[in-house]
Design an enzyme around this catalytic site. Structure first.
Site, mmCIF file in Angstrom:
data_model
loop_
_atom_site.group_PDB
_atom_site.id
_atom_site.type_symbol
_atom_site.label_atom_id
_atom_site.label_comp_id
_atom_site.label_asym_id
_atom_site.label_seq_id
_atom_site.Cartn_x
_atom_site.Cartn_y
_atom_site.Cartn_z
ATOM 1 N N LYS A 64 4.767 6.222 4.343
ATOM 2 C CA LYS A 64 3.956 5.088 4.785
ATOM 3 C C LYS A 64 3.956 4.003 3.711
ATOM 4 O O LYS A 64 3.595 4.272 2.560
ATOM 5 C CB LYS A 64 2.518 5.528 5.063
ATOM 6 C CG LYS A 64 1.578 4.408 5.473
ATOM 7 C CD LYS A 64 0.174 4.944 5.678
ATOM 8 C CE LYS A 64 -0.790 3.827 6.071
ATOM 9 N NZ LYS A 64 -1.015 2.853 4.974
ATOM 10 N N HIS A 82 -0.050 -2.176 3.962
ATOM 11 C CA HIS A 82 -1.406 -1.736 3.636
ATOM 12 C C HIS A 82 -2.442 -2.749 4.135
ATOM 13 O O HIS A 82 -3.496 -2.941 3.531
ATOM 14 C CB HIS A 82 -1.552 -1.541 2.125
ATOM 15 C CG HIS A 82 -2.324 -0.311 1.745
ATOM 16 N ND1 HIS A 82 -1.724 0.862 1.407
ATOM 17 C CD2 HIS A 82 -3.652 -0.086 1.636
ATOM 18 C CE1 HIS A 82 -2.632 1.772 1.105
ATOM 19 N NE2 HIS A 82 -3.823 1.214 1.254
#
Length: 365
Positions: A232, A256
């Site tokens: 991620k 993010h």
């Protein structure tokens, strides 16, 4: 201060704004005179049947928004039959989560400096039947989140006069904290055998996160973890190629939510090139998604699913578990309408039903 923690981003918040602005340049292609009387939002992610191409992604300190916020989100996800990714920065322990989580159990990992501790942590995660592991890779250092610094938002809460006045003006929130207790990083506390403290939320996380973990170390993690491994925080075609080479099963195209590097590009503009380089790897995307139409655009551009962050946190902060459920209901309804009006009856049929605004090409954003 809690709203600013959820809503804020790094630096001048340029990337957070760009995440939203970029969606207006991706245009869906409407279609007419197509039988869409029967349609489905169901799909599969990592071999698991899910009700729609949505994942409630990992967010930290949810207990600051609502008492036992992580459990509220997990229960809603279980009922909706979509994955919930438990964060390493959760404010409930894994034993508590075990009782609330449904069958779709995913866990988000920050790589720890201590490999021995990391190994034990991975065993613990597996013992609670989490089978998809998301390694967050864009937090080697913490972003500078100016709203948190300005508000003095710390863990545990630092009660300045300004924060006391702020809390007094939000009586419902104050009662929540009195009833459920001040939130802590429970997973970290259980793992370390004590409470982690620091001057900011980023500092708390940074105490234990490895800043040296690199592509060459992924093989070590791959050997320790038997389930699906997702990276991620990837954004470029080169990242996609490297992820495939190190044996990752999937990736989350993510910045993010603009909370790390301010001045970076949006994820939706990076998605097409990333998808092309990812080949058959499962590709998820997050950062800036607020509506079902946003989700439809990501699917059209090639994403297998969308991870939600703030969209469900706003619901949590507004009304707890019912608020999360209502947010998902709205998003699901909007997505269903979008694909129907594009002449698609399934998620797969939604692929490619987009064009780029002539006024601004994604590569020029």
């Amino acid at each position: 201060m809690v709203f600013d923690y959820i809503d804020g981003a790094a630096g001048e918040e340029l990337t957070a704004r760009r995440n939203r602005a970029a969606f207006q340049h991706v245009l869906l292609k409407p279609e007419v005179l197509v039988d869409v009387s029967t349609r489905s939002s169901r799909t599969r992610l990592f071999g698991q049947d899910v009700a729609m191409p949505l994942v409630i992604g990992p967010t930290g300190l949810n207990g600051a928004a609502w008492g036992h916020g992580d459990l509220c989100i997990a229960r809603v996800a279980a009922r909706a039959n979509i994955p919930f990714v438990m964060s390493t920065a959760a404010t409930v322990g894994m034993r508590e989560m075990d009782a609330a989580a449904g069958r779709l159990r995913w866990f988000q990992l920050y790589m720890l400096k201590d490999r021995g501790l990391a190994t034990e942590f991975l065993k613990q995660i597996a013992s609670y039947r989490f089978d998809v592991l998301q390694l967050t890779v864009d937090t080697a250092v913490g972003g500078r989140r100016n709203r948190d610094i300005r508000n003095g938002f710390t863990l545990p809460f630092r009660w300045t006069m300004a924060n006391l006045v702020d809390a007094a003006r939000h009586a419902r929130w104050a009662l929540q904290m009195a009833r459920h207790g001040v939130p802590t990083l429970k997973v970290f506390a259980d793992l370390l055998g004590g409470a982690a403290q620091g001057s900011t939320i980023s500092d708390v996380m940074q105490q234990q996160i490895s800043a040296s973990f690199s592509w060459s170390d992924i093989q070590w993690l791959r050997e320790q973890w038997d389930g699906k491994l997702v990276l991620k925080g990837l954004t470029t075609p080169t990242h996609a190629r490297l992820a495939r080479e190190v044996g990752a099963d999937g990736a989350v195209v993510s910045n993010h939510g603009g909370r790390q590097l301010d001045g970076a590009g949006s994820t939706i503009e990076m998605l097409p090139a990333f998808r092309e380089s990812a080949h058959d790897m499962t590709v998820l995307i997050d950062s800036g998604f607020r509506t079902g139409v946003d989700i439809a655009k990501a699917i059209a551009l090639g994403a297998d699913g969308v991870q939600l962050g703030r969209a469900t946190l706003y619901g949590l902060a507004a009304k707890g578990e019912p608020g999360v459920a209502r947010a998902l209901e709205i998003l699901g309804h909007e997505f269903d309408l979008a694909i129907a009006l594009c002449g698609a009856r399934t998620v797969e049929e939604m692929r490619g039903r987009y064009t780029i605004s002539e006024s601004r090409h994604l590569s020029e954003l």
